[in-house]
Design an enzyme around this catalytic site. Sequence first.
Site, PDB file in Angstrom:
ATOM      1  N   GLU A  91     -12.222 -15.913  -1.443  1.00  0.00           N
ATOM      2  CA  GLU A  91     -12.359 -17.348  -1.691  1.00  0.00           C
ATOM      3  C   GLU A  91     -12.198 -18.123  -0.399  1.00  0.00           C
ATOM      4  O   GLU A  91     -11.445 -17.730   0.485  1.00  0.00           O
ATOM      5  CB  GLU A  91     -11.250 -17.823  -2.625  1.00  0.00           C
ATOM      6  N   CYS A 104      -9.479 -23.641   3.951  1.00  0.00           N
ATOM      7  CA  CYS A 104      -8.469 -22.609   3.744  1.00  0.00           C
ATOM      8  C   CYS A 104      -9.214 -21.270   3.712  1.00  0.00           C
ATOM      9  O   CYS A 104     -10.034 -21.018   2.827  1.00  0.00           O
ATOM     10  CB  CYS A 104      -7.744 -22.880   2.424  1.00  0.00           C
ATOM     11  N   CYS A 111      -4.515  -8.519  -1.532  1.00  0.00           N
ATOM     12  CA  CYS A 111      -3.308  -8.669  -0.724  1.00  0.00           C
ATOM     13  C   CYS A 111      -2.246  -7.705  -1.244  1.00  0.00           C
ATOM     14  O   CYS A 111      -2.138  -7.496  -2.453  1.00  0.00           O
ATOM     15  CB  CYS A 111      -2.788 -10.102  -0.818  1.00  0.00           C
ATOM     16  N   CYS A 115       3.825 -11.056  -3.700  1.00  0.00           N
ATOM     17  CA  CYS A 115       4.657 -12.210  -4.063  1.00  0.00           C
ATOM     18  C   CYS A 115       4.522 -12.453  -5.573  1.00  0.00           C
ATOM     19  O   CYS A 115       3.408 -12.493  -6.106  1.00  0.00           O
ATOM     20  CB  CYS A 115       4.241 -13.451  -3.277  1.00  0.00           C
ATOM     21  N   CYS A 118       2.153 -15.337  -7.074  1.00  0.00           N
ATOM     22  CA  CYS A 118       0.843 -15.587  -6.452  1.00  0.00           C
ATOM     23  C   CYS A 118      -0.279 -14.837  -7.165  1.00  0.00           C
ATOM     24  O   CYS A 118      -0.123 -13.669  -7.537  1.00  0.00           O
ATOM     25  CB  CYS A 118       0.904 -15.165  -4.986  1.00  0.00           C
ATOM     26  N   ASN A 292       1.117 -24.139  -8.365  1.00  0.00           N
ATOM     27  CA  ASN A 292      -0.053 -24.071  -9.242  1.00  0.00           C
ATOM     28  C   ASN A 292       0.171 -22.941 -10.228  1.00  0.00           C
ATOM     29  O   ASN A 292       0.128 -21.768  -9.834  1.00  0.00           O
ATOM     30  CB  ASN A 292      -1.314 -23.727  -8.432  1.00  0.00           C
ATOM     31  N   CYS A 335      -4.248 -20.303  -5.490  1.00  0.00           N
ATOM     32  CA  CYS A 335      -4.709 -19.274  -4.575  1.00  0.00           C
ATOM     33  C   CYS A 335      -5.182 -18.040  -5.332  1.00  0.00           C
ATOM     34  O   CYS A 335      -4.443 -17.470  -6.112  1.00  0.00           O
ATOM     35  CB  CYS A 335      -3.568 -18.874  -3.655  1.00  0.00           C
TER      36      CYS A 335
HETATM   37  N1  SAH Z   1       0.120 -14.453   3.091  1.00  0.00           N
HETATM   38  C1  SAH Z   1       0.249 -15.717   3.741  1.00  0.00           C
HETATM   39  C2  SAH Z   1      -0.942 -16.640   3.559  1.00  0.00           C
HETATM   40  C3  SAH Z   1      -1.575 -16.730   2.208  1.00  0.00           C
HETATM   41  S1  SAH Z   1      -0.707 -17.570   0.917  1.00  0.00           S
HETATM   42  C4  SAH Z   1       1.533 -16.415   3.324  1.00  0.00           C
HETATM   43  O1  SAH Z   1       2.223 -15.877   2.470  1.00  0.00           O
HETATM   44  O2  SAH Z   1       1.866 -17.435   3.906  1.00  0.00           O
HETATM   45  C5  SAH Z   1      -0.692 -19.268   1.384  1.00  0.00           C
HETATM   46  C6  SAH Z   1       0.425 -20.067   0.768  1.00  0.00           C
HETATM   47  O3  SAH Z   1       0.175 -20.360  -0.620  1.00  0.00           O
HETATM   48  C7  SAH Z   1       1.756 -19.361   0.812  1.00  0.00           C
HETATM   49  O4  SAH Z   1       2.780 -20.256   1.155  1.00  0.00           O
HETATM   50  C8  SAH Z   1       1.890 -18.901  -0.618  1.00  0.00           C
HETATM   51  O5  SAH Z   1       3.207 -18.576  -0.918  1.00  0.00           O
HETATM   52  C9  SAH Z   1       1.335 -20.082  -1.367  1.00  0.00           C
HETATM   53  N2  SAH Z   1       0.997 -19.817  -2.772  1.00  0.00           N
HETATM   54  C10 SAH Z   1       0.664 -18.656  -3.345  1.00  0.00           C
HETATM   55  N3  SAH Z   1       0.447 -18.815  -4.663  1.00  0.00           N
HETATM   56  C11 SAH Z   1       0.631 -20.119  -4.939  1.00  0.00           C
HETATM   57  C12 SAH Z   1       0.556 -20.904  -6.124  1.00  0.00           C
HETATM   58  N4  SAH Z   1       0.208 -20.372  -7.276  1.00  0.00           N
HETATM   59  N5  SAH Z   1       0.825 -22.235  -6.021  1.00  0.00           N
HETATM   60  C13 SAH Z   1       1.149 -22.795  -4.840  1.00  0.00           C
HETATM   61  N6  SAH Z   1       1.227 -22.108  -3.698  1.00  0.00           N
HETATM   62  C14 SAH Z   1       0.985 -20.783  -3.732  1.00  0.00           C
END
Ligand code: SAH
Length: 347
Positions: A91, A104, A111, A115, A118, A292, A335
């Site tokens: 994306e 972005c 990945c 997390c 995510c 989100n 994301c």
């Molecule tokens: N792996 C890297 C970059 C990708 S994620 C990182 O972890 O920073 C980019 C950002 O979006 C990160 O801060 C991540 O924690 C956040 N993110 C992931 N899922 C999300 C969600 N559902 N709502 C809001 N932010 C989210």
Amino acid sequence: MKKSLFSFTLPALEKEMESLGHKPYRARQIYQWLYVKNEYDISKMSDLSKDFREFLNENYSVDLPKIIKEQRAKDGTIKLLLEYEDHGKVEAVLMRYDYGNVICVSSQIGCNMGCAFCASGLLKKERNLTSSEMVGEVLIMNRLLREECERVSHVVVMGTGEPFDNYDNVLNFVHIINDQKGLSIGARHITVSTCGLVPGIIKYGDEGIQINLAISLHAPNDEIRKKIMPIASAYPLDKLMEAVKIYEEKAGRRVTFEYIMLKGINDSLSCADQLSDLIRGTLAYVNLIPYNPVKEKPYERSPQSTTKAFADRLMKRGINCTIRKEFGTDIDAACGQLRVKYGGKEK
Ligand code: SAH
């Protein structure tokens, strides 16, 4: 396989041309065509000799990803599902801030950081993106924006993937889009975001380039962080904060801490107090992110009033912070959601 012309920094392309017996200024001409004149058909690069164009066509590719899905939100946000030659999908999202058009960019297909909140991690890493594939995300978005006489002005590597798990390709990508003879996206307009890979943070401090660094912190202590971010077991907060200080000293720049507000998990005032104690003494500031919600995950967004109280508490304790503006709430904003929905694996 042909090498992609989008994979070269300008100095690297000059060297490449020289090593093949061509004048280095050929590289500058190619850069102009690709990044200033937006011409991706080598045979139309009219100031290059026919023989040279043939040579380029035989040895190099200028492929861009295909757009599989395009969603546009009322606020102008554009979300693209892109597909590469091997059918790998990522994306890319464009957000309109008052200071510019921010893309972005994804850095990996899937990945592995896992997390808990995510959507990206729902599909495991298939492979790294190459630097030319990341350049392709920017160029495809620019192509759409040209219809409105606009262009991408800022890049955040915050899409799917962990950029420091694909360090060399991400840095090469940054150098390519930063080149003044190419897309010329200023270093201060580029941000790389990591979930906290300590060796990457330290190395990044040595790059001598003024790109921004964001760190996904999301918790004020190891106990909570380990529950939502597996990387915290490999790199606990003391190691992470040590790396941040080393980075700040070496690069002379502050980092941004990203902190998703998750209801009942990390959003209490006691968490705000712990967070301010944790990062006091660094130059850092905190970006509070409204969560989100992701269908497959149990987490909920903190109420606005909680987020506001959290922010007030941080500021009262001397920590700079902002609450992230939201985009594209009427499309699959979270994301990785779009890719999950349209089956990242299906070919
Ligand atoms: N792996 C890297 C970059 C990708 S994620 C990182 O972890 O920073 C980019 C950002 O979006 C990160 O801060 C991540 O924690 C956040 N993110 C992931 N899922 C999300 C969600 N559902 N709502 C809001 N932010 C989210």
